[in-house]
Design a protein around this motif. Sequence first.
Motif, mmCIF file in Angstrom:
data_model
loop_
_atom_site.group_PDB
_atom_site.id
_atom_site.type_symbol
_atom_site.label_atom_id
_atom_site.label_comp_id
_atom_site.label_asym_id
_atom_site.label_seq_id
_atom_site.Cartn_x
_atom_site.Cartn_y
_atom_site.Cartn_z
ATOM 1 N N MET A 150 49.414 18.346 -2.171
ATOM 2 C CA MET A 150 49.869 19.530 -1.837
ATOM 3 C C MET A 150 50.405 19.342 -0.190
ATOM 4 S SD MET A 150 48.872 23.601 -1.467
ATOM 5 C CE MET A 150 48.258 23.558 -3.311
ATOM 6 N N LYS A 151 51.609 19.761 -0.079
ATOM 7 C CA LYS A 151 51.866 19.520 1.380
ATOM 8 C C LYS A 151 52.019 21.209 2.019
ATOM 9 C CE LYS A 151 54.843 15.566 1.322
ATOM 10 N NZ LYS A 151 55.969 14.939 1.651
ATOM 11 N N VAL A 152 51.483 21.418 3.108
ATOM 12 C CA VAL A 152 51.270 22.716 3.536
ATOM 13 C C VAL A 152 52.082 22.638 5.141
ATOM 14 C CG1 VAL A 152 49.806 24.540 4.473
ATOM 15 C CG2 VAL A 152 48.961 23.305 2.287
ATOM 16 N N PHE A 153 53.160 23.502 5.216
ATOM 17 C CA PHE A 153 53.566 23.779 6.514
ATOM 18 C C PHE A 153 53.008 25.206 7.247
ATOM 19 C CE2 PHE A 153 56.796 25.909 9.129
ATOM 20 C CZ PHE A 153 57.216 24.845 10.037
ATOM 21 N N ILE A 154 52.660 25.330 8.573
ATOM 22 C CA ILE A 154 52.119 26.209 9.088
ATOM 23 C C ILE A 154 53.242 26.632 10.205
ATOM 24 C CG2 ILE A 154 50.308 27.094 10.823
ATOM 25 C CD1 ILE A 154 48.557 24.869 9.576
ATOM 26 N N SER A 155 53.489 28.041 9.980
ATOM 27 C CA SER A 155 54.438 28.472 11.000
ATOM 28 C C SER A 155 53.621 29.575 11.791
ATOM 29 C CB SER A 155 55.359 29.376 10.107
ATOM 30 O OG SER A 155 56.467 30.217 11.156
ATOM 31 N N GLN A 156 53.861 29.227 13.172
ATOM 32 C CA GLN A 156 52.636 30.173 13.870
ATOM 33 C C GLN A 156 53.503 30.413 15.153
ATOM 34 O OE1 GLN A 156 50.074 26.378 14.920
ATOM 35 N NE2 GLN A 156 49.517 27.713 16.430
ATOM 36 N N PRO A 157 52.979 31.295 15.991
ATOM 37 C CA PRO A 157 53.738 31.692 17.440
ATOM 38 C C PRO A 157 53.367 30.606 18.235
ATOM 39 C CG PRO A 157 52.079 33.214 16.559
ATOM 40 C CD PRO A 157 52.169 32.557 15.654
ATOM 41 N N MET A 158 54.298 30.055 19.097
ATOM 42 C CA MET A 158 54.080 29.196 20.071
ATOM 43 C C MET A 158 54.248 29.542 21.402
ATOM 44 S SD MET A 158 54.530 25.502 18.079
ATOM 45 C CE MET A 158 54.070 25.405 16.501
ATOM 46 N N LYS A 159 55.235 30.426 21.563
ATOM 47 C CA LYS A 159 55.796 31.054 22.747
ATOM 48 C C LYS A 159 54.568 31.883 23.598
ATOM 49 C CE LYS A 159 59.358 33.763 24.952
ATOM 50 N NZ LYS A 159 60.575 34.747 24.818
ATOM 51 N N GLY A 160 54.413 31.194 25.021
ATOM 52 C CA GLY A 160 53.417 31.901 25.618
ATOM 53 C C GLY A 160 51.976 31.462 25.641
ATOM 54 N N ALA A 192 41.572 24.493 8.745
ATOM 55 C CA ALA A 192 40.000 24.530 8.337
ATOM 56 C C ALA A 192 40.099 25.927 7.142
ATOM 57 C CB ALA A 192 39.141 24.926 9.393
ATOM 58 N N LYS A 193 40.824 26.897 7.473
ATOM 59 C CA LYS A 193 41.041 28.123 6.398
ATOM 60 C C LYS A 193 41.924 27.616 5.192
ATOM 61 C CE LYS A 193 38.966 31.412 8.715
ATOM 62 N NZ LYS A 193 37.851 32.505 8.327
ATOM 63 N N ALA A 194 43.086 26.721 5.504
ATOM 64 C CA ALA A 194 43.833 26.344 4.358
ATOM 65 C C ALA A 194 42.778 25.222 3.564
ATOM 66 C CB ALA A 194 45.075 25.431 4.799
ATOM 67 N N LYS A 195 41.885 24.388 4.120
ATOM 68 C CA LYS A 195 41.323 23.512 3.470
ATOM 69 C C LYS A 195 40.056 24.318 2.375
ATOM 70 C CE LYS A 195 41.998 19.494 5.951
ATOM 71 N NZ LYS A 195 41.640 18.339 6.743
ATOM 72 N N GLU A 196 39.621 25.342 3.112
ATOM 73 C CA GLU A 196 38.828 26.132 2.248
ATOM 74 C C GLU A 196 39.366 26.695 1.059
ATOM 75 O OE1 GLU A 196 37.041 29.143 4.584
ATOM 76 O OE2 GLU A 196 36.274 27.817 6.006
ATOM 77 N N LEU A 197 40.743 27.054 1.060
ATOM 78 C CA LEU A 197 41.260 28.035 0.060
ATOM 79 C C LEU A 197 42.050 26.585 -0.853
ATOM 80 C CD1 LEU A 197 42.670 30.606 -0.971
ATOM 81 C CD2 LEU A 197 44.425 30.202 0.602
ATOM 82 N N PHE A 198 42.510 25.730 -0.519
ATOM 83 C CA PHE A 198 43.347 24.857 -1.223
ATOM 84 C C PHE A 198 42.840 23.496 -1.552
ATOM 85 C CE2 PHE A 198 46.734 27.312 1.146
ATOM 86 C CZ PHE A 198 47.375 28.090 -0.064
ATOM 87 N N GLY A 199 41.476 23.118 -0.927
ATOM 88 C CA GLY A 199 40.820 21.982 -1.153
ATOM 89 C C GLY A 199 41.408 21.015 0.064
ATOM 90 N N SER A 200 40.029 20.030 0.372
ATOM 91 C CA SER A 200 40.344 19.259 1.487
ATOM 92 C C SER A 200 41.360 18.169 1.369
ATOM 93 C CB SER A 200 39.275 18.632 1.870
ATOM 94 O OG SER A 200 38.771 17.647 0.622
#
Length: 127
Positions: A1-11, A26-34
Amino acid sequence: MKVFISQPMKGYSNEQIENIREQIIAKAKELFGSDIEIINSFFKDEPNNAKPLWYLGKSLQKMSEADVVIFAVLSDGVTCSMVRGCRIERKCADEYGYISWFVPINSKTNKVGDITEKIELPLLWSD
């Protein structure tokens, strides 16, 4: 499974961005597997004159490879907010049928909460 993370970066400094990303991963691996694959959406080698729309275009291109998108939202414990680029990515994910999950980032400590299927607090828009 491919996971994209959208996160704030400005500032945020590169170090802060990477720290928050590592917490989310780390949280994604806990939820979806390593065995998940995290799509790199933190561009360090951008052109010197890159403008915000350049970053958004590259992010959307990378997001197109994902099976799941995790949206990081800033939270003060009362409300959550999503910055402009993340809002646009969210709209695209919704319009094109991507599976979306959400993770709160404490706006004072940069600590990441648990990944959930919906946002529990009122969602505000910010720049």
